[in-house]
Write an enzyme that holds these catalytic residues in place. Sequence first.
Site, PDB file in Angstrom:
ATOM      1  N   LYS A  91     -30.884  14.907   7.728  1.00 23.01           N
ATOM      2  CA  LYS A  91     -31.282  16.241   8.086  1.00 23.01           C
ATOM      3  C   LYS A  91     -30.148  16.626   9.208  1.00 23.01           C
ATOM      4  CE  LYS A  91     -35.205  18.165   8.882  1.00 23.01           C
ATOM      5  NZ  LYS A  91     -36.105  18.839   7.717  1.00 23.01           N
TER       6      LYS A  91
ATOM      7  N   THR B 206     -36.809  13.639   5.339  1.00 18.95           N
ATOM      8  CA  THR B 206     -36.050  14.206   6.219  1.00 18.95           C
ATOM      9  C   THR B 206     -36.832  14.846   7.291  1.00 18.95           C
ATOM     10  OG1 THR B 206     -35.862  16.350   5.266  1.00 18.95           O
ATOM     11  CG2 THR B 206     -34.218  15.054   4.412  1.00 18.95           C
TER      12      THR B 206
ATOM     13  N   HIS C  41      -1.423  33.125  19.878  1.00 18.94           N
ATOM     14  CA  HIS C  41      -0.226  33.466  20.596  1.00 18.94           C
ATOM     15  C   HIS C  41      -0.484  34.589  21.600  1.00 18.94           C
ATOM     16  CE1 HIS C  41       1.911  31.775  16.896  1.00 18.94           C
ATOM     17  NE2 HIS C  41       0.805  32.002  16.118  1.00 18.94           N
TER      18      HIS C  41
END
Length: 309
Positions: free
Chosen positions: A18, A64, A267
């Site tokens: 799950k 689950t 950057h």
Amino acid sequence: MAQQEVVEGFKFEQRHGKERVRVARVWKTRQGQHFIVEWRVGITLFSDCVNSYLRDDNSDIVATDTMKNTVYAKAKECSDILSAEEFAILLAKHFVSFYQKVTGAIVNIVEKPWERVTVDGQPHEHGFKLGSEKHTTEAIVQKSGSLQLTSGIEGLSVLKTTQSGFVNFIRDKYTALPDTRERMVATEVTALWRYSYESLYSLPQKPLYFTEKYQEVKKVLADTFFGPPKGGVYSPSVQNTLYLMAKATLNRFPDIAYVSLKLPNLHFIPVNISNQDGPIVKFEDDVYLPTDEPHGSIQASLSRLWSKL
């Protein structure tokens, strides 16, 4: 951990679980102070339930939905404040001990960074604000009691406005980047570190040990990146800084066996703008264009010689 089987002439591996189970737990002290954690939990079970794949027989499956319910039930049972690592181990240990067919469990947790607020110089009893970087952990537990415990940080954003450079790299016909000994450096650190504890029976018993360790590792990583408050420390490359951060972590914490770091080079491009009449903006280490697309990606891992990793 998955066991490969031969079924009907094929190699077969399976697991089920799950994901994204969200749970928040509040603890209240007698003095009126509240504590909160919010976790996103993922569960993976390794079990002997091959019949559910081959035929209409679900008798060996842990549903689950049951896994999801277990997260809330175990959170309710935790009367004392505990770390994400402790809760992950608790859940994984439950699954391998409670269900005969389950041979191993992986529980991973991402903790949302709720931080206590300060009002008029005093910590608020029950007020919290959302921070930035996230605390992660993964516990792998087998029925035998063996353990693999990993913790980490996601989204630790750090920046230095000076004390960074990059020179003497490979140059060819595709290279446009100039050498520089003066630049801004910024990154968003993703770190993982694996503890040397190999069984459930060797874990530290100190309450909130792993929460404290998380804060300490985060400080070591940041302090190594920045250097001393007066003057800082020069970084000749993100690669070198990454290595020093990983080495400092292993040197500082003997119960950490392995460190992995990912440092994207975010950057800040110097801004120079001109027209036919001359400069509109002349760069003098002051005006930049921030961008993270595209960005450099630097990653490496460091482990002790005796480590099995």
